[in-house]
Write a protein that holds these residues in place. Structure first.
Motif, PDB file in Angstrom:
ATOM      1  N   ILE A   1      84.211   0.222  43.191  1.00  0.00           N
ATOM      2  CA  ILE A   1      85.535  -0.341  43.435  1.00  0.00           C
ATOM      3  C   ILE A   1      85.360  -1.779  43.915  1.00  0.00           C
ATOM      4  CG2 ILE A   1      87.661  -0.176  44.793  1.00  0.00           C
ATOM      5  CD1 ILE A   1      87.123   2.815  45.083  1.00  0.00           C
ATOM      6  N   HIS A   2      85.975  -2.728  43.225  1.00  0.00           N
ATOM      7  CA  HIS A   2      85.925  -4.135  43.612  1.00  0.00           C
ATOM      8  C   HIS A   2      87.261  -4.498  44.277  1.00  0.00           C
ATOM      9  CE1 HIS A   2      82.266  -5.035  41.238  1.00  0.00           C
ATOM     10  NE2 HIS A   2      82.738  -4.093  40.432  1.00  0.00           N
TER      11      HIS A   2
ATOM     12  N   ARG B   1      80.323 -11.887  47.674  1.00  0.00           N
ATOM     13  CA  ARG B   1      80.468 -10.445  47.460  1.00  0.00           C
ATOM     14  C   ARG B   1      79.618  -9.689  48.473  1.00  0.00           C
ATOM     15  NH1 ARG B   1      79.705  -7.319  41.689  1.00  0.00           N
ATOM     16  NH2 ARG B   1      79.053  -5.289  42.492  1.00  0.00           N
ATOM     17  N   TRP B   2      80.259  -8.705  49.142  1.00  0.00           N
ATOM     18  CA  TRP B   2      79.564  -7.897  50.156  1.00  0.00           C
ATOM     19  C   TRP B   2      79.658  -6.419  49.807  1.00  0.00           C
ATOM     20  CZ3 TRP B   2      83.489 -11.352  51.930  1.00  0.00           C
ATOM     21  CH2 TRP B   2      83.005 -12.550  52.496  1.00  0.00           C
ATOM     22  N   LEU B   3      78.578  -5.692  50.058  1.00  0.00           N
ATOM     23  CA  LEU B   3      78.583  -4.239  49.922  1.00  0.00           C
ATOM     24  C   LEU B   3      79.279  -3.655  51.145  1.00  0.00           C
ATOM     25  CD1 LEU B   3      77.639  -1.614  48.509  1.00  0.00           C
ATOM     26  CD2 LEU B   3      75.516  -1.794  49.834  1.00  0.00           C
ATOM     27  N   HIS B   4      80.247  -2.760  50.916  1.00  0.00           N
ATOM     28  CA  HIS B   4      81.025  -2.162  51.998  1.00  0.00           C
ATOM     29  C   HIS B   4      80.744  -0.659  52.047  1.00  0.00           C
ATOM     30  CE1 HIS B   4      84.073  -2.235  55.034  1.00  0.00           C
ATOM     31  NE2 HIS B   4      84.909  -1.449  54.373  1.00  0.00           N
ATOM     32  N   THR B   5      81.308   0.024  53.018  1.00  0.00           N
ATOM     33  CA  THR B   5      81.171   1.479  53.086  1.00  0.00           C
ATOM     34  C   THR B   5      81.884   2.122  51.903  1.00  0.00           C
ATOM     35  OG1 THR B   5      83.119   1.565  54.517  1.00  0.00           O
ATOM     36  CG2 THR B   5      80.970   1.521  55.590  1.00  0.00           C
TER      37      THR B   5
ATOM     38  N   HIS C   1      82.831  -2.742  46.948  1.00  0.00           N
ATOM     39  CA  HIS C   1      82.373  -4.119  47.101  1.00  0.00           C
ATOM     40  C   HIS C   1      83.568  -5.003  47.446  1.00  0.00           C
ATOM     41  CE1 HIS C   1      78.250  -3.599  45.393  1.00  0.00           C
ATOM     42  NE2 HIS C   1      78.828  -2.531  44.864  1.00  0.00           N
ATOM     43  N   ILE C   2      83.406  -5.802  48.483  1.00  0.00           N
ATOM     44  CA  ILE C   2      84.454  -6.730  48.912  1.00  0.00           C
ATOM     45  C   ILE C   2      84.128  -8.118  48.366  1.00  0.00           C
ATOM     46  CG2 ILE C   2      85.683  -7.732  50.867  1.00  0.00           C
ATOM     47  CD1 ILE C   2      86.105  -4.759  50.675  1.00  0.00           C
ATOM     48  N   VAL C   3      85.116  -8.765  47.785  1.00  0.00           N
ATOM     49  CA  VAL C   3      84.930 -10.107  47.223  1.00  0.00           C
ATOM     50  C   VAL C   3      85.982 -11.033  47.826  1.00  0.00           C
ATOM     51  CG1 VAL C   3      84.863 -11.502  45.119  1.00  0.00           C
ATOM     52  CG2 VAL C   3      84.078  -9.118  45.067  1.00  0.00           C
ATOM     53  N   SER C   4      85.546 -12.224  48.284  1.00  0.00           N
ATOM     54  CA  SER C   4      86.503 -13.179  48.850  1.00  0.00           C
ATOM     55  C   SER C   4      85.928 -14.586  48.857  1.00  0.00           C
ATOM     56  CB  SER C   4      86.892 -12.779  50.273  1.00  0.00           C
ATOM     57  OG  SER C   4      87.838 -13.679  50.814  1.00  0.00           O
ATOM     58  N   ASN C   5      86.821 -15.560  48.729  1.00  0.00           N
ATOM     59  CA  ASN C   5      86.445 -16.969  48.881  1.00  0.00           C
ATOM     60  C   ASN C   5      86.487 -17.403  50.337  1.00  0.00           C
ATOM     61  OD1 ASN C   5      86.403 -16.955  46.126  1.00  0.00           O
ATOM     62  ND2 ASN C   5      87.861 -18.613  45.832  1.00  0.00           N
ATOM     63  N   PHE C   6      87.097 -16.554  51.185  1.00  0.00           N
ATOM     64  CA  PHE C   6      87.338 -16.930  52.576  1.00  0.00           C
ATOM     65  C   PHE C   6      86.341 -16.230  53.500  1.00  0.00           C
ATOM     66  CE2 PHE C   6      91.275 -17.566  50.326  1.00  0.00           C
ATOM     67  CZ  PHE C   6      91.782 -18.751  50.851  1.00  0.00           C
TER      68      PHE C   6
END
Length: 418
Positions: A33-34, A68-72, A80-85
């Motif tokens: 899930i992105h 992009r970060w791997l999340h629980t 996976h969490i994706v953000s410019n901030f």
């Protein structure tokens, strides 16, 4: 799969304003899930108005490119969490205090995992799980678990324990503020803060958001992590018998069960060494074996008794890690090479139990032991209880001399000064 509304994922992941979910995509083949996040940068309508301190400390900004970060995980899907901030100023080895104050659903600029995933790995790590076991529990790659553990190990020891502190979205904070969870503490400043937060939340004249109270309480725990071992153990559901990270690493990689010929078993049976164990089955088994050992002169029977003791440790190794760690340390530091400590009647031991600042230590297992013993004495100020506490402190330092050189020097210099 039907695409769910964005606010469902905001609720699931604990995402609140000024953060929001911009887009969600699901790769069913890879089970990923992105979640793409955006951040509303609040700007003052009038530039001459001064900003508060929290606003000045908030360095989250648009980096111009996605991170992009791997999340629980969510169910059987990895997230996976994706953000410019994100805060681009947080970098370097180890976990910084500023990083601990960030929302759990984002991560650092120089890392590939979120703060919430780091917290869960830290909690399992401090409970003694090996990296492969942590990876299986959280359904992540072992390499990711080892990377997070490596960053935790590089964190300054003064607040390393705070890396396993629950995130701001955890209900434990709300339970404490609304007095649904009673935190046992002797720290006056913490009692004062909790009282203030509880009164503020029920005062109809004061408008205070729960999130602000939670952040204030978390900041206190992070800033004073080194002196809140007992409180952190309650919040994180850790046993007060937990070992230090170094001891757990030894348990996983270096612990050996001594052979039957090793003199350690005879010393245990004859009570020449005391493991100071709180394991009731072991203590009861030792009492029975010692009685049988003392009441026989048959060497074959005595050997059989020693073998029973060794087999007990072999079959219950998972529940006797602390005792096995101590046995290994005793074997590596024979008594004839150990430094003689002051007698248990020496006043230094009572002073250690009464004065938290007398002999400072960064040894987590030692600090937790002292916190537990002080609580016992406070609840039952009986001379027998105090003497037992003195013996346990003395035995702990005696059997951990190699790892407590600084504390040992202070004990010797103060204990033999008179």
């Amino acid at each position: 799969m039907v695409k769910q509304p964005k606010h469902y994922f905001e609720a699931i992941l604990g995402i609140n304003a000024p953060w929001s979910v911009q887009d969600v995509s699901i790769d069913e083949k890879s089970r990923i899930i992105h979640v793409e996040l955006t951040y509303l940068v609040e700007k003052s309508r009038f530039s001459f108005f001064s900003k508060n301190q929290d606003a000045n400390n908030n360095k989250i900004a648009d980096a111009g490119f996605s991170k992009r970060w791997l999340h629980t995980g969510i169910g059987n899907y990895s997230c996976h969490i994706v953000s410019n901030f994100y805060d681009q100023s947080i970098s370097g080895s180890g976990i910084s205090k500023d990083s601990l104050l960030q929302p759990g659903f984002v991560g650092d600029a120089n890392r590939n995992y979120t703060h919430e995933l780091r917290q869960r790995v830290a909690l399992l790590h401090i409970r003694g799980l090996a990296p492969d076991a942590i990876a299986n529990t959280l359904q992540i790659e072992q390499q990711a678990a080892e990377e997070i553990i490596g960053d935790i190990e590089k964190t300054p020891e003064s607040y390393r324990l705070a890396t396993c502190l629950p995130m701001e979205s955890d209900p434990i904070w709300e339970s404490m503020i609304y007095d649904k969870f009673h935190l046992r503490t002797q720290l006056f400043s913490l009692k004062l803060l909790l009282s203030k937060l509880k009164l503020t939340m029920i005062d109809p004249k004061v408008e205070t958001k729960l999130a602000d109270s939670v952040n204030e309480l978390r900041k206190f725990f992070i800033s004073h992590a080194n002196s809140l071992d007992a409180e952190l153990s309650q919040i994180c559901a850790l046993s007060t018998k937990k070992q230090s990270v170094e001891e757990r690493r030894s348990t996983v990689t270096k612990l050996v069960l001594p052979s039957l010929k090793n003199s350690i078993w005879l010393k245990l049976i004859s009570a020449k060494i005391d493991l100071g164990s709180n394991n009731m089955p072991l203590n009861l088994f030792l009492v029975r074996l010692r009685h049988a050992f003392q009441n026989t002169q048959d060497n074959n029977v005595r050997v059989d008794i020693l073998n029973q003791l060794r087999e007990f440790f072999r079959k219950n190794a998972r529940n006797l890690k602390q005792e096995l760690v101590l046995i290994n340390k005793i074997m590596n530091a024979p008594e004839e090479h150990q430094i003689s400590l002051p007698d248990e009647r020496n006043d230094i031991w009572k002073r250690i139990l009464k004065d938290d600042t007398f002999i400072p230590s960064s040894h987590i297992a030692y600090k937790l032991l002292l916190s537990n013993l002080r609580s016992q004495i406070l609840m039952n100020p009986d001379p027998v209880v105090e003497l037992n506490a003195v013996r346990r402190v003395r035995d702990f330092i005696k059997h951990n001399q190699r790892f407590m050189q600084q504390e040992l020097r202070l004990v010797l210099s103060n204990g033999y000064s008179n």
